[in-house]
Design a protein around this motif. Sequence first.
Motif, PDB file in Angstrom:
ATOM      1  N   ARG A 249      -1.765  26.412  12.355  1.00  0.00           N
ATOM      2  CA  ARG A 249      -2.097  26.704  10.960  1.00  0.00           C
ATOM      3  C   ARG A 249      -1.151  27.811  10.523  1.00  0.00           C
ATOM      4  O   ARG A 249      -1.146  28.895  11.134  1.00  0.00           O
ATOM      5  N   ASN A 250      -0.347  27.532   9.516  1.00  0.00           N
ATOM      6  CA  ASN A 250       0.658  28.502   9.061  1.00  0.00           C
ATOM      7  C   ASN A 250       1.434  29.035  10.273  1.00  0.00           C
ATOM      8  O   ASN A 250       1.660  30.225  10.405  1.00  0.00           O
ATOM      9  N   CYS A 285      -4.180  16.345   6.956  1.00  0.00           N
ATOM     10  CA  CYS A 285      -5.326  17.261   6.908  1.00  0.00           C
ATOM     11  C   CYS A 285      -6.286  16.954   8.060  1.00  0.00           C
ATOM     12  O   CYS A 285      -6.413  15.796   8.472  1.00  0.00           O
ATOM     13  N   GLN A 296      -6.492  32.737   7.430  1.00  0.00           N
ATOM     14  CA  GLN A 296      -6.719  32.467   5.992  1.00  0.00           C
ATOM     15  C   GLN A 296      -7.788  31.379   5.833  1.00  0.00           C
ATOM     16  O   GLN A 296      -7.561  30.350   5.212  1.00  0.00           O
ATOM     17  N   ALA A 307      -5.454  22.320   5.813  1.00  0.00           N
ATOM     18  CA  ALA A 307      -4.033  21.997   5.863  1.00  0.00           C
ATOM     19  C   ALA A 307      -3.375  22.754   7.007  1.00  0.00           C
ATOM     20  O   ALA A 307      -3.793  23.846   7.375  1.00  0.00           O
ATOM     21  N   GLU A 310      -0.091  25.893   4.622  1.00  0.00           N
ATOM     22  CA  GLU A 310      -0.557  26.042   3.241  1.00  0.00           C
ATOM     23  C   GLU A 310       0.581  26.164   2.220  1.00  0.00           C
ATOM     24  O   GLU A 310       0.334  26.068   1.018  1.00  0.00           O
ATOM     25  N   ASP A 311       1.823  26.397   2.709  1.00  0.00           N
ATOM     26  CA  ASP A 311       2.939  26.451   1.765  1.00  0.00           C
ATOM     27  C   ASP A 311       3.272  25.066   1.218  1.00  0.00           C
ATOM     28  O   ASP A 311       3.812  24.934   0.128  1.00  0.00           O
ATOM     29  N   THR A 314      -2.263  22.555   0.217  1.00  0.00           N
ATOM     30  CA  THR A 314      -3.373  23.511   0.272  1.00  0.00           C
ATOM     31  C   THR A 314      -4.651  22.864   0.791  1.00  0.00           C
ATOM     32  O   THR A 314      -4.795  21.639   0.768  1.00  0.00           O
ATOM     33  N   ASP A 315      -5.563  23.706   1.236  1.00  0.00           N
ATOM     34  CA  ASP A 315      -6.875  23.211   1.669  1.00  0.00           C
ATOM     35  C   ASP A 315      -7.587  22.506   0.509  1.00  0.00           C
ATOM     36  O   ASP A 315      -8.333  21.542   0.725  1.00  0.00           O
ATOM     37  N   GLU A 316      -7.321  22.983  -0.701  1.00  0.00           N
ATOM     38  CA  GLU A 316      -7.982  22.379  -1.873  1.00  0.00           C
ATOM     39  C   GLU A 316      -7.531  20.926  -2.060  1.00  0.00           C
ATOM     40  O   GLU A 316      -8.347  20.053  -2.354  1.00  0.00           O
ATOM     41  N   CYS A 318      -6.336  19.055   0.341  1.00  0.00           N
ATOM     42  CA  CYS A 318      -6.942  18.330   1.476  1.00  0.00           C
ATOM     43  C   CYS A 318      -8.369  17.900   1.133  1.00  0.00           C
ATOM     44  O   CYS A 318      -8.758  16.755   1.388  1.00  0.00           O
TER      45      CYS A 318
END
Length: 486
Positions: A249-250, A285, A296, A307, A310-311, A314-316, A318
């Motif tokens: 993650r990131n 995702c 985060q 995700a 996130e760059d 985004t989780d949103e 996903c």
Amino acid sequence: MKKTNGVAAAVAAVALFASSAVGQTPSACSTVLVPTYSPPSVAPGWTAQLAVAGLTTPRSLLWDGAGGLLVVERTKGITRHTFTDYGGTCLIPDKTTLLVNNTRLNHGLALSADGKTLYASTVEAVFAWEYNERAGTVSDTPRTVVNNMTNNDIVTRTLLVSKKQPGMLLVSRGSSADENIVKAETVTNGLSQIRAFDLTRLTATSDPYDFSSSGDILGWGLRNSVGVGEHPVTGGIYAVENSIDGVTRNKQDIHETNPGEELNYLGFLNGTTKFPGPNFGYPRCFAVWNATEIPQNDGLNIGDQFAIDEDTLTDEVCAANFTAPRLTMPAHWAPLDIKFNADGSAAYISFHGSFDSTNPVGYRLSSVAFNPTTGDPVAAPDSAHDALTDILTNPASSVCPGACFRPAGLAFDNQGRIWMTSDSTGEIYVLEKSTSTPTSSASGTIVTTTGTPSSGAAGSGMLASWGQRVMGLTVAGVVGGVLAFY
Ligand SMILES: *[C@@H]1O[C@H](CO)[C@@H](O)[C@H](O)[C@H]1NC(C)=O
Ligand SMILES: *[C@@H]1O[C@H](CO)[C@@H](O)[C@H](O)[C@H]1NC(C)=O
Ligand SMILES: *[C@@H]1O[C@H](CO)[C@@H](O)[C@H](O)[C@H]1NC(C)=O
Ligand SMILES: *[C@@H]1O[C@H](CO)[C@@H](O)[C@H](O)[C@H]1NC(C)=O
Ligand SMILES: *[C@@H]1O[C@H](CO)[C@@H](O)[C@H](O)[C@H]1NC(C)=O
């Protein structure tokens, strides 16, 4: 005349049942197989016993209508096993035959509703044989009913013949390791999805279905959904997903307890669900198992889609674009099969267990409670561990995968007993649930001895006190070769 015969037969059947019931306690089993590793721990109210050993990587299994247990043995083919049933979990193998000699069959197995067509799969194709359950024979040359499925990485092709929607064959095909393909994963390339094919539309001369250009897409974005099950009351289709290894993650390693394995809902085959069905996220995702391990992690809970980077995503997005699991299960447990009990109040899931975790996890048979009427799991989608109930576990996962059973295929017989393959050990276990609710939380019984247990041991689960273990030696000669092990 006919009626008289029927009554006589019924009386005889009752008498037979009564006499065999006398000998039904597990301790009465005269020949008992014992695993070479620490015997499994059994949940209260259950009895388990090793029924078959010496197989070659047994995967899917099923019962035909004539008392034959069919098993896909990887690198061998399909074998058929018959037993003498002494009741309970005491079944002694009688006869084993090699039904299909095909070293490329690797997992999938299904029977048509009438029991007359047998299906099995290789990485490339689904084959169909005419099957005679009375004789225990198949037609010489199988017909190919689905093809064009070859890819690297995920090579099993799980099969399910619907009981609710006659003639529908479900085939699960996982992902490819080819990175360019992974990046370009689309609904049209036929990867990472479960499709349903209507076999009633195949005429005597039709070509096989091409996996990537025919059938209904029940779900996609599925990395490796090895287990596919149908709820017996509603016909709802569920699949268990093996999620990725080594997730970040990131750019931070979060693979120890993420992502979760998934129980996904794929809808009905009766026309109510519109296909193509949902995308469950792979390879973009994944489902959160342990939010604490994820950097985060604002707003992330068990089961939410997250995700990797996130760059770029985004989780949103996903959450908005992809479908979350109906239940999320612990990371790396590797669910390989899901089978519902007859009334639809529970699904049983075999967890093959992790293969490279520093802390080995999984390796068990568990159950998930379902509402038999609605066909939904009872637990909420964000449930943790408590959605699963252990049925059969290894006493210590630390010695796994080496010295443990590793569950693969599951099948119910017509008496409600569960049959489970352990591929790494070449074994099949049989489990029976007591009809009465256990009165204490004492563990269940794993039958590893013949004769009567020493006093006080019965029901306590204290195997060691049952005296000397009887190795498989007493069964030598029962089935030439098949039980030649230890
Ligand atoms: C299975 O088939 C292979 C060749 O395809 C043959 O060599 C082998 O003997 C067969 N095995 C049995 C048990 O028939
Ligand atoms: C096989 O599937 C691929 C996609 O996976 C597709 O491009 C191809 O046209 C299909 N048919 C044949 C005969 O290869
Ligand atoms: C399909 O099955 C579901 C669940 O049993 C039911 O609610 C629905 O009405 C059925 N649809 C059709 C078209 O029969
Ligand atoms: C979740 O992750 C944290 C951080 O890595 C770890 O300390 C904790 O033990 C994990 N919890 C579970 C239930 O795995
Ligand atoms: C998510 O959905 C939106 C709206 O349909 C679409 O524009 C976008 O391309 C989708 N993103 C991904 C990664 O699928």
